[in-house]
Design a protein around this motif. Structure first.
Motif, short mmCIF file in Angstrom:
data_model
loop_
_atom_site.label_atom_id
_atom_site.label_comp_id
_atom_site.label_asym_id
_atom_site.label_seq_id
_atom_site.Cartn_x
_atom_site.Cartn_y
_atom_site.Cartn_z
N GLY A 42 0.79 -1.22 0.00
CA GLY A 42 0.00 0.00 0.00
C GLY A 42 0.82 1.28 0.00
N LEU A 43 2.00 1.24 -0.60
CA LEU A 43 2.84 2.43 -0.67
C LEU A 43 2.22 3.42 -1.64
CD1 LEU A 43 6.37 0.79 -0.85
CD2 LEU A 43 5.17 1.61 1.16
N HIS A 44 2.26 4.68 -1.27
CA HIS A 44 1.69 5.72 -2.11
C HIS A 44 2.73 6.36 -3.02
CE1 HIS A 44 -1.93 5.28 0.20
NE2 HIS A 44 -1.26 5.54 1.30
N SER A 45 3.98 6.22 -2.64
CA SER A 45 5.06 6.84 -3.40
C SER A 45 6.37 6.18 -2.99
CB SER A 45 5.12 8.34 -3.09
OG SER A 45 5.52 8.52 -1.75
N PRO A 46 7.45 6.43 -3.73
CA PRO A 46 8.75 5.91 -3.32
C PRO A 46 9.15 6.42 -1.93
CG PRO A 46 8.86 6.70 -5.57
CD PRO A 46 7.51 7.10 -5.03
N GLN A 47 8.66 7.61 -1.56
CA GLN A 47 9.01 8.18 -0.26
C GLN A 47 8.45 7.34 0.89
OE1 GLN A 47 7.78 10.07 -2.83
NE2 GLN A 47 9.75 10.98 -3.35
N SER A 48 7.32 6.69 0.68
CA SER A 48 6.74 5.88 1.76
C SER A 48 7.52 4.59 1.97
CB SER A 48 5.27 5.60 1.50
OG SER A 48 5.10 4.86 0.31
N ALA A 49 8.46 4.28 1.07
CA ALA A 49 9.26 3.08 1.21
C ALA A 49 10.16 3.16 2.44
CB ALA A 49 10.10 2.85 -0.04
N VAL A 50 10.61 4.34 2.82
CA VAL A 50 11.46 4.48 4.01
C VAL A 50 10.71 4.03 5.25
CG1 VAL A 50 12.70 6.13 5.47
CG2 VAL A 50 12.81 6.34 2.99
N LEU A 51 9.50 4.52 5.42
CA LEU A 51 8.71 4.13 6.58
C LEU A 51 8.38 2.65 6.55
CD1 LEU A 51 7.27 4.97 9.15
CD2 LEU A 51 5.27 5.53 7.76
#
Length: 181
Positions: A42-51
């Motif tokens: 359910g990632l919304h963007s590559p940025q949410s991959a960190v979390l």
């Protein structure tokens, strides 16, 4: 993103799964909407991959800490070495990931103070963990009514420390999806 490190680490299978079913679909879903079916995290963007990496790694690190409670006198030394090595890798990765989250929104002018505060916080959390483990060990010895420490007395201590580590999920899951970007 750890995309290119998959073949270099013991984390390669999980990293490949995350790459193909989470990170890449999140990166290209705008261009190819059909890739959203692969975005099982359910990632919304590559940025949410960190979390997502922080949350996933918190679970893995905690499970390794608790797995140490299964060691006994008959456990092969090579297995103990491998578990400690891989568990240490995941704990180190967790420190790096949490630092990524912690420093993401710090302006360069305040980075020095943030580094000092973060370092102190990490040392404090490590000290609390050691103290908690020692308390759990002491209480286990008292519960068994013995004066001497046996290998079985360490089991509750490792489980307690692992559960405290796992409780970090309560804080990580409440962060915004783009934390750390």
């Amino acid at each position: 993103l750890l995309i290119t490190r998959g073949s270099l680490t013991t984390f390669s299978i999980a990293n490949d799964v995350a790459k193909y079913f989470a990170i890449i679909p999140a990166m290209f879903a705008v261009i190819y909407p059909e890739l959203n079916r692969l975005n099982i995290m359910g990632l919304h963007s590559p940025q949410s991959a960190v979390l997502s990496a922080v949350i996933f790694n918190a679970v893995i690190s905690s499970l390794f800490l608790m797995s140490y409670s299964l060691f006994g006198a008959g456990t092969p030394h090579l297995l103990i070495f491998a578990a400690l090595l891989v568990g240490g890798f995941f704990r180190s990765l967790q420190f790096t990931s949490v630092n990524t989250l912690g420093y993401a929104d710090i302006p360069p002018a305040q980075m020095s103070r943030a580094t000092s505060f973060s370092s102190m916080s990490q040392q404090l959390s490590l000290s609390v963990g050691v103290g908690l483990g020692a308390l759990a060990l002491h209480l286990t010895i008292l519960f068994h009514g013995g004066d001497a420490v046996s290998a079985a007395d360490f089991m509750p201590a490792f489980i307690a420390v692992g559960l405290v580590s796992l409780s970090s999920l309560l804080f990580f899951v409440r962060l915004p999806h783009d934390a750390g970007s």
